[in-house]
Design a protein around this motif. Structure first.
Motif, PDB file in Angstrom:
ATOM      1  N   TRP A  15       0.832  -1.192   0.000  1.00 45.42           N
ATOM      2  CA  TRP A  15       0.000   0.000   0.000  1.00 45.42           C
ATOM      3  C   TRP A  15       0.867   1.242   0.000  1.00 45.42           C
ATOM      4  CZ3 TRP A  15      -4.570  -0.533   3.918  1.00 45.42           C
ATOM      5  CH2 TRP A  15      -5.237  -1.735   3.692  1.00 45.42           C
ATOM      6  N   PRO A  16       0.359   2.337  -0.541  1.00 44.11           N
ATOM      7  CA  PRO A  16       1.097   3.603  -0.435  1.00 44.11           C
ATOM      8  C   PRO A  16       1.096   4.095   1.011  1.00 44.11           C
ATOM      9  CG  PRO A  16      -1.051   3.949  -1.434  1.00 44.11           C
ATOM     10  CD  PRO A  16      -0.881   2.461  -1.280  1.00 44.11           C
ATOM     11  N   LEU A  17       2.007   4.989   1.319  1.00 44.16           N
ATOM     12  CA  LEU A  17       2.059   5.548   2.663  1.00 44.16           C
ATOM     13  C   LEU A  17       0.796   6.337   2.955  1.00 44.16           C
ATOM     14  CD1 LEU A  17       5.721   6.907   2.725  1.00 44.16           C
ATOM     15  CD2 LEU A  17       4.834   4.853   3.851  1.00 44.16           C
ATOM     16  N   ALA A  18       0.405   6.378   4.215  1.00 47.64           N
ATOM     17  CA  ALA A  18      -0.724   7.209   4.628  1.00 47.64           C
ATOM     18  C   ALA A  18      -0.345   8.669   4.458  1.00 47.64           C
ATOM     19  CB  ALA A  18      -1.058   6.925   6.092  1.00 47.64           C
ATOM     20  N   PRO A  63      -1.665  12.132  12.606  1.00 44.90           N
ATOM     21  CA  PRO A  63      -1.629  10.941  13.449  1.00 44.90           C
ATOM     22  C   PRO A  63      -2.916  10.108  13.369  1.00 44.90           C
ATOM     23  CG  PRO A  63      -0.701  12.795  14.643  1.00 44.90           C
ATOM     24  CD  PRO A  63      -1.302  13.343  13.365  1.00 44.90           C
ATOM     25  N   CYS A  64      -4.070  10.766  13.250  1.00 41.14           N
ATOM     26  CA  CYS A  64      -5.322  10.008  13.160  1.00 41.14           C
ATOM     27  C   CYS A  64      -5.478   9.337  11.797  1.00 41.14           C
ATOM     28  CB  CYS A  64      -6.507  10.908  13.479  1.00 41.14           C
ATOM     29  SG  CYS A  64      -6.628  11.316  15.250  1.00 41.14           S
ATOM     30  N   VAL A  65      -4.990   9.974  10.730  1.00 41.51           N
ATOM     31  CA  VAL A  65      -4.978   9.323   9.413  1.00 41.51           C
ATOM     32  C   VAL A  65      -4.109   8.071   9.478  1.00 41.51           C
ATOM     33  CG1 VAL A  65      -4.184   9.538   7.024  1.00 41.51           C
ATOM     34  CG2 VAL A  65      -5.473  11.400   8.069  1.00 41.51           C
ATOM     35  N   MET A  71      -5.450   0.599  11.166  1.00 40.76           N
ATOM     36  CA  MET A  71      -6.620  -0.235  11.456  1.00 40.76           C
ATOM     37  C   MET A  71      -7.147  -0.908  10.187  1.00 40.76           C
ATOM     38  SD  MET A  71      -8.435   2.327  14.188  1.00 40.76           S
ATOM     39  CE  MET A  71      -9.980   1.447  14.223  1.00 40.76           C
ATOM     40  N   ALA A  72      -7.160  -0.176   9.076  1.00 42.60           N
ATOM     41  CA  ALA A  72      -7.629  -0.752   7.809  1.00 42.60           C
ATOM     42  C   ALA A  72      -6.707  -1.871   7.346  1.00 42.60           C
ATOM     43  CB  ALA A  72      -7.724   0.334   6.745  1.00 42.60           C
ATOM     44  N   ARG A  73      -5.396  -1.675   7.499  1.00 40.66           N
ATOM     45  CA  ARG A  73      -4.443  -2.719   7.092  1.00 40.66           C
ATOM     46  C   ARG A  73      -4.585  -3.973   7.948  1.00 40.66           C
ATOM     47  NH1 ARG A  73       0.697  -0.280   4.363  1.00 40.66           N
ATOM     48  NH2 ARG A  73      -0.046   1.801   3.911  1.00 40.66           N
ATOM     49  N   VAL A  74      -4.751  -3.796   9.258  1.00 34.94           N
ATOM     50  CA  VAL A  74      -4.931  -4.943  10.154  1.00 34.94           C
ATOM     51  C   VAL A  74      -6.184  -5.714   9.747  1.00 34.94           C
ATOM     52  CG1 VAL A  74      -5.477  -5.615  12.527  1.00 34.94           C
ATOM     53  CG2 VAL A  74      -3.628  -3.996  12.082  1.00 34.94           C
ATOM     54  N   GLN A  75      -7.273  -4.999   9.471  1.00 38.39           N
ATOM     55  CA  GLN A  75      -8.509  -5.660   9.062  1.00 38.39           C
ATOM     56  C   GLN A  75      -8.324  -6.391   7.728  1.00 38.39           C
ATOM     57  OE1 GLN A  75     -11.898  -3.346   7.556  1.00 38.39           O
ATOM     58  NE2 GLN A  75     -13.122  -4.397   9.114  1.00 38.39           N
ATOM     59  N   ALA A  76      -7.654  -5.750   6.768  1.00 40.42           N
ATOM     60  CA  ALA A  76      -7.430  -6.385   5.463  1.00 40.42           C
ATOM     61  C   ALA A  76      -6.560  -7.626   5.613  1.00 40.42           C
ATOM     62  CB  ALA A  76      -6.786  -5.390   4.494  1.00 40.42           C
TER      63      ALA A  76
END
Length: 85
Positions: A15-18, A63-65, A71-76
């Motif tokens: 994935w690209p960086l946040a 920081p929130c992004v 969280m999205a990566r952990v779920q994926a």
């Protein structure tokens, strides 16, 4: 939790960086709508929210992004059966 470097993961998981403050995205000064709810910080529009009574634009600080991205990566990873490294 840590993730393996992108070169060690399948291409679909690289994935690209946040987004990060001052990364050429359209950051503005405002209130973070996510976890910290700080006011007067650099925030980025990340999407819209719809509730039964209204809709609104959601802004988040760096920081929130990053936390939302994590969280999205952990779920994926859990959904796709990718082991934790």
């Amino acid at each position: 939790m840590t993730f393996a470097p992108a070169v060690a993961r399948p291409w679909g998981d690289a994935w690209p960086l946040a987004a990060q403050t001052d990364d050429d995205n359209q950051w503005v000064t405002g209130t973070c709508w996510l976890y910290c709810r700080r006011e007067g910080v650099r925030v980025l529009w990340i999407g819209s929210v719809t509730t039964p009574g209204t809709t609104g634009d959601v802004y988040a600080c760096g920081p929130c992004v990053a936390e939302l991205d994590h969280m999205a990566r952990v779920q994926a990873h859990a959904r796709d059966g990718i082991p934790h490294s």
